[in-house]
Design a protein around this motif. Structure first.
Motif, short mmCIF file in Angstrom:
data_model
loop_
_atom_site.label_atom_id
_atom_site.label_comp_id
_atom_site.label_asym_id
_atom_site.label_seq_id
_atom_site.Cartn_x
_atom_site.Cartn_y
_atom_site.Cartn_z
N ARG A 10 0.85 -1.18 0.00
CA ARG A 10 0.00 0.00 0.00
C ARG A 10 0.89 1.23 0.00
O ARG A 10 2.10 1.13 0.01
CB ARG A 10 -0.94 -0.02 1.21
CG ARG A 10 -0.18 -0.03 2.53
CD ARG A 10 -0.90 -0.56 3.73
NE ARG A 10 -2.16 0.02 4.07
CZ ARG A 10 -2.84 -0.28 5.17
NH1 ARG A 10 -2.35 -1.15 6.02
NH2 ARG A 10 -4.00 0.27 5.43
N ASP A 61 -3.78 5.41 3.68
CA ASP A 61 -5.24 5.22 3.67
C ASP A 61 -5.81 5.08 5.08
O ASP A 61 -6.97 4.75 5.26
CB ASP A 61 -5.63 4.03 2.82
CG ASP A 61 -5.00 2.73 3.31
OD1 ASP A 61 -4.17 2.74 4.23
OD2 ASP A 61 -5.34 1.67 2.73
N TRP A 62 -4.97 5.34 6.08
CA TRP A 62 -5.44 5.22 7.46
C TRP A 62 -6.21 6.46 7.84
O TRP A 62 -5.77 7.58 7.64
CB TRP A 62 -4.25 5.03 8.40
CG TRP A 62 -4.63 4.83 9.82
CD1 TRP A 62 -5.48 3.89 10.32
CD2 TRP A 62 -4.16 5.58 10.93
NE1 TRP A 62 -5.56 4.02 11.67
CE2 TRP A 62 -4.77 5.06 12.08
CE3 TRP A 62 -3.29 6.66 11.07
CZ2 TRP A 62 -4.53 5.57 13.34
CZ3 TRP A 62 -3.07 7.16 12.34
CH2 TRP A 62 -3.68 6.60 13.45
N ASP A 63 -7.38 6.27 8.39
CA ASP A 63 -8.24 7.42 8.75
C ASP A 63 -7.91 7.89 10.13
O ASP A 63 -8.11 7.38 11.11
CB ASP A 63 -9.72 7.01 8.67
CG ASP A 63 -10.09 6.69 7.23
OD1 ASP A 63 -10.73 5.67 7.02
OD2 ASP A 63 -9.73 7.47 6.34
N THR A 110 2.41 -0.39 -3.53
CA THR A 110 1.29 -1.04 -4.18
C THR A 110 1.81 -1.91 -5.31
O THR A 110 2.63 -1.47 -6.11
CB THR A 110 0.31 0.01 -4.74
OG1 THR A 110 -0.04 0.91 -3.69
CG2 THR A 110 -0.93 -0.64 -5.31
N HIS A 130 -1.23 0.26 11.60
CA HIS A 130 -1.12 1.07 10.38
C HIS A 130 0.28 1.67 10.24
O HIS A 130 0.45 2.66 9.52
CB HIS A 130 -2.16 2.19 10.40
CG HIS A 130 -3.57 1.67 10.37
ND1 HIS A 130 -4.13 1.12 9.25
CD2 HIS A 130 -4.51 1.58 11.33
CE1 HIS A 130 -5.37 0.73 9.51
NE2 HIS A 130 -5.62 1.00 10.77
#
Length: 145
Positions: free
Chosen positions: A35, A143-145, A60, A126
């Motif tokens: 990622r 992409d970690w919130d 990715t 993460h």
């Protein structure tokens, strides 16, 4: 005789459950590394500097070149080859485009020289940590919130 059959079925069921669970964990870890990662801790650079430079490493997977990845450390697009296996990492073939960006070259130069020395990785939630035992690079999933 009936008890032996029941015990045999229970043992087979337990074996299948544990086999699938172990395999799922390995797949999950492998997928977790592939990622985009934002660099947030490295050498004497502050988190604010790294954020301002919009630093990242993109692991990715690409179907056409599954071992080729990229990064950006403030100026040029960088590229490299990487392999990951059970906590071990191998980086090679590090290169970049050749633009000059005033005040943005120090990080890129250090990262490009040190990335091939990183030989271990660890994923905790993460967060991704790369190390060679002396130096460390810490990333957070983009992409970690």
């Amino acid at each position: 005789m009936k008890n032996i059959r029941v015990i045999g079925i229970l043992l087979m069921t337990m074996f299948l459950i544990f086999s699938c669970k172990a395999n799922k964990t390995m797949t999950s870890t492998e997928q977790n590394i592939h990622r985009k990662w934002m660099l947030f801790e490295y050498k004497d650079f502050t988190k604010q500097e790294l954020t301002k430079l919009e630093t990242y490493m993109d692991l990715t997977k690409n179907a056409e070149a599954p071992s080729r990845f990229g990064a950006k450390m403030g100026c040029n697009g960088m590229f490299f080859t990487a392999e990951f296996d059970k906590g071990k990492a191998k980086f090679s073939g590090v290169g970049s485009t050749m633009m000059y960006c005033d005040g943005r070259m120090k990080l890129e130069e250090l990262f490009g020289k040190e990335l091939p020395t990183m030989n271990q990785y660890k994923i905790e939630g993460h967060f991704l940590t790369l190390t060679d035992g002396k130096s460390t690079m810490k990333f957070v999933a983009a992409d970690w919130d």
